[in-house]
Enzyme design. Structure first.
Site, PDB file in Angstrom:
ATOM      1  N   ASP A   8      26.332  -3.044  28.837  1.00 55.14           N
ATOM      2  CA  ASP A   8      24.864  -2.956  29.022  1.00 55.14           C
ATOM      3  C   ASP A   8      24.327  -3.904  30.104  1.00 55.14           C
ATOM      4  O   ASP A   8      24.249  -5.125  29.877  1.00 55.14           O
ATOM      5  CB  ASP A   8      24.127  -3.253  27.720  1.00 55.14           C
ATOM      6  CG  ASP A   8      24.522  -2.338  26.570  1.00 55.14           C
ATOM      7  OD1 ASP A   8      25.743  -2.048  26.429  1.00 55.14           O
ATOM      8  OD2 ASP A   8      23.636  -1.939  25.794  1.00 55.14           O
ATOM      9  N   GLU A  39      21.290   1.027  30.112  1.00 58.98           N
ATOM     10  CA  GLU A  39      20.067   1.274  29.308  1.00 58.98           C
ATOM     11  C   GLU A  39      19.053   0.138  29.347  1.00 58.98           C
ATOM     12  O   GLU A  39      17.899   0.349  29.030  1.00 58.98           O
ATOM     13  CB  GLU A  39      20.433   1.586  27.845  1.00 58.98           C
ATOM     14  CG  GLU A  39      20.909   0.371  27.074  1.00 58.98           C
ATOM     15  CD  GLU A  39      20.630   0.437  25.586  1.00 58.98           C
ATOM     16  OE1 GLU A  39      20.102   1.428  25.105  1.00 58.98           O
ATOM     17  OE2 GLU A  39      20.959  -0.554  24.901  1.00 58.98           O
ATOM     18  N   ASN A  40      19.511  -1.084  29.728  1.00 55.64           N
ATOM     19  CA  ASN A  40      18.584  -2.233  29.746  1.00 55.64           C
ATOM     20  C   ASN A  40      18.296  -2.726  31.157  1.00 55.64           C
ATOM     21  O   ASN A  40      17.837  -3.856  31.351  1.00 55.64           O
ATOM     22  CB  ASN A  40      19.167  -3.394  28.922  1.00 55.64           C
ATOM     23  CG  ASN A  40      19.561  -2.992  27.517  1.00 55.64           C
ATOM     24  OD1 ASN A  40      20.743  -2.904  27.193  1.00 55.64           O
ATOM     25  ND2 ASN A  40      18.571  -2.712  26.682  1.00 55.64           N
ATOM     26  N   ASN A  67      19.794   3.973  23.102  1.00 55.30           N
ATOM     27  CA  ASN A  67      18.482   4.120  22.481  1.00 55.30           C
ATOM     28  C   ASN A  67      17.327   3.721  23.401  1.00 55.30           C
ATOM     29  O   ASN A  67      16.206   4.158  23.201  1.00 55.30           O
ATOM     30  CB  ASN A  67      18.426   3.272  21.199  1.00 55.30           C
ATOM     31  CG  ASN A  67      18.832   1.832  21.438  1.00 55.30           C
ATOM     32  OD1 ASN A  67      19.925   1.566  21.953  1.00 55.30           O
ATOM     33  ND2 ASN A  67      17.980   0.901  21.091  1.00 55.30           N
ATOM     34  N   HIS A  68      17.592   2.882  24.434  1.00 59.60           N
ATOM     35  CA  HIS A  68      16.510   2.464  25.333  1.00 59.60           C
ATOM     36  C   HIS A  68      16.264   3.442  26.475  1.00 59.60           C
ATOM     37  O   HIS A  68      15.422   3.177  27.338  1.00 59.60           O
ATOM     38  CB  HIS A  68      16.789   1.076  25.903  1.00 59.60           C
ATOM     39  CG  HIS A  68      16.537  -0.028  24.919  1.00 59.60           C
ATOM     40  ND1 HIS A  68      15.273  -0.314  24.444  1.00 59.60           N
ATOM     41  CD2 HIS A  68      17.375  -0.886  24.299  1.00 59.60           C
ATOM     42  CE1 HIS A  68      15.355  -1.315  23.586  1.00 59.60           C
ATOM     43  NE2 HIS A  68      16.618  -1.677  23.475  1.00 59.60           N
ATOM     44  N   HIS A 156      27.517   4.263  21.650  1.00 60.94           N
ATOM     45  CA  HIS A 156      26.431   3.280  21.657  1.00 60.94           C
ATOM     46  C   HIS A 156      25.913   3.145  20.237  1.00 60.94           C
ATOM     47  O   HIS A 156      25.195   4.025  19.740  1.00 60.94           O
ATOM     48  CB  HIS A 156      25.336   3.786  22.602  1.00 60.94           C
ATOM     49  CG  HIS A 156      24.319   2.752  22.928  1.00 60.94           C
ATOM     50  ND1 HIS A 156      24.516   1.798  23.886  1.00 60.94           N
ATOM     51  CD2 HIS A 156      23.093   2.510  22.410  1.00 60.94           C
ATOM     52  CE1 HIS A 156      23.448   1.027  23.969  1.00 60.94           C
ATOM     53  NE2 HIS A 156      22.572   1.430  23.077  1.00 60.94           N
ATOM     54  N   HIS A 181      25.839  -1.526  23.011  1.00 62.20           N
ATOM     55  CA  HIS A 181      24.570  -1.687  22.277  1.00 62.20           C
ATOM     56  C   HIS A 181      24.363  -3.046  21.629  1.00 62.20           C
ATOM     57  O   HIS A 181      23.245  -3.557  21.656  1.00 62.20           O
ATOM     58  CB  HIS A 181      24.364  -0.601  21.212  1.00 62.20           C
ATOM     59  CG  HIS A 181      23.121  -0.796  20.376  1.00 62.20           C
ATOM     60  ND1 HIS A 181      21.851  -0.624  20.896  1.00 62.20           N
ATOM     61  CD2 HIS A 181      22.949  -1.172  19.079  1.00 62.20           C
ATOM     62  CE1 HIS A 181      20.961  -0.871  19.938  1.00 62.20           C
ATOM     63  NE2 HIS A 181      21.596  -1.211  18.833  1.00 62.20           N
ATOM     64  N   HIS A 183      25.427  -5.923  22.531  1.00 64.25           N
ATOM     65  CA  HIS A 183      25.346  -6.950  23.581  1.00 64.25           C
ATOM     66  C   HIS A 183      26.244  -8.157  23.301  1.00 64.25           C
ATOM     67  O   HIS A 183      26.161  -9.158  23.997  1.00 64.25           O
ATOM     68  CB  HIS A 183      23.908  -7.419  23.813  1.00 64.25           C
ATOM     69  CG  HIS A 183      23.013  -6.345  24.358  1.00 64.25           C
ATOM     70  ND1 HIS A 183      21.770  -6.599  24.891  1.00 64.25           N
ATOM     71  CD2 HIS A 183      23.184  -5.003  24.485  1.00 64.25           C
ATOM     72  CE1 HIS A 183      21.211  -5.486  25.298  1.00 64.25           C
ATOM     73  NE2 HIS A 183      22.053  -4.487  25.056  1.00 64.25           N
TER      74      HIS A 183
HETATM   75 FE   LIG Z   1      21.704  -2.408  25.249  1.00 65.40          FE
HETATM   76 FE   LIG Z   2      21.076  -0.012  22.779  1.00 63.98          FE
END
Ligand SMILES: [Fe+2]
Ligand SMILES: [Fe+2]
Length: 263
Positions: A8, A39-40, A67-68, A156, A181, A183
């Site tokens: 991520d 995603e981040n 999810n982000h 994820h 996910h 991290h």
């Molecule tokens: Fe993430």
């Molecule tokens: Fe995530």
């Protein structure tokens, strides 16, 4: 064939360290294919089309998310750029495949890099997360449709048990199942008995002096007050977390998986 998967990418610190380190990592590990979870990328929340293009320009072949993915609304327009144009770079940005099918974007990509034919599948877990479709049966369906031997799955998910179960479920059917996910990198990288490389979580590429990427005072404050808090990215102790998977491109079987953490 050697695949680099970057965990991520979080905010500007994460994007910057990728920019600084990617070229030497590719050389040092003789990398053929680069995949990253983005995603981040946008200050911790989502990714924009422009950021995706910047990551593609650095040499990343496919970007996965989680999810982000929807946090920056303009990403919907970016996904739609690839509608009817399979050669658009936008087609190489993925969202988890087990979101409702009518949503924008794609959860898998099948492509060719040099002499190598490969596929990437992006799935999201359901434990302590939104109630998406079953990621296990989604994987079954996507694997029926793919003709690539080399297949990397980004699982994820929040729960270690769900990610480890996916590793066993797909062992021998894909080249690698890598978790994202949480991290936080896990030290359990392994090649499962039937030739699938696995790790529960690759870890974040971003600032480690916070709480999973966010300024620590803000998150600690939220735990103390239970009041809504506007999260901002941390800045210090930036690390790049990734794995290198070496595989036989003819069978898709993994030979090794190596965990990398660079400061
Ligand atoms: Fe993430
Ligand atoms: Fe995530």
């Amino acid at each position: 064939m050697r695949i680099l998967f970057i965990g991520d990418i979080f905010g500007r610190p994460g994007r910057t360290i990728v920019k600084e380190k990617l070229r030497s990592l590719v050389k040092e590990h003789s990398i053929d294919l680069i995949i990253a979870n983005g995603e981040n990328s946008a200050a911790g929340f989502g990714i924009t089309g422009q950021m995706a293009e910047e990551l593609f320009e650095l040499g990343i072949d496919v970007i996965t998310t989680g999810n982000h993915v929807w946090d920056k609304r303009e990403i919907i327009d970016y996904f739609q750029m690839a509608d009817g144009n399979p050669h658009s770079p936008a087609r190489r940005l993925l969202r988890p495949a087990n979101y409702p099918g009518e949503l924008p974007g794609w959860g898998w990509y099948e492509g060719v890099k040099g002499d190598f034919h490969y596929a990437v599948i992006n799935l999201q877990g359901r434990v302590f997360m939104t109630s998406n479709d079953d990621p296990f049966r989604t994987a079954d369906q996507l694997l029926k449709a793919t003709t690539a031997k080399v297949i990397l799955v980004d699982m994820h998910a929040e729960a270690t048990s769900e990610k480890i179960s996916m590793g066993w479920y797909l062992d021998g059917r894909v080249t690698a199942v890598v978790g994202t996910h949480t991290h936080v990198p896990t030290a359990d990288e392994t090649v499962l008995p039937n030739g699938t490389a696995f790790i529960t979580d690759v870890g974040m590429t971003g600032p480690y002096d916070g709480v999973i990427g966010v300024k620590k005072e803000l998150v600690v404050g939220k735990f103390l007050s239970n009041m809504p808090v506007r999260f901002e990215p941390a800045t210090g102790d930036v690390r790049l977390c990734a794995v290198v998977v070496d595989c036989d491109e003819n069978t898709g079987r993994a030979k090794s998986i190596q965990r990398i953490m660079q400061k």
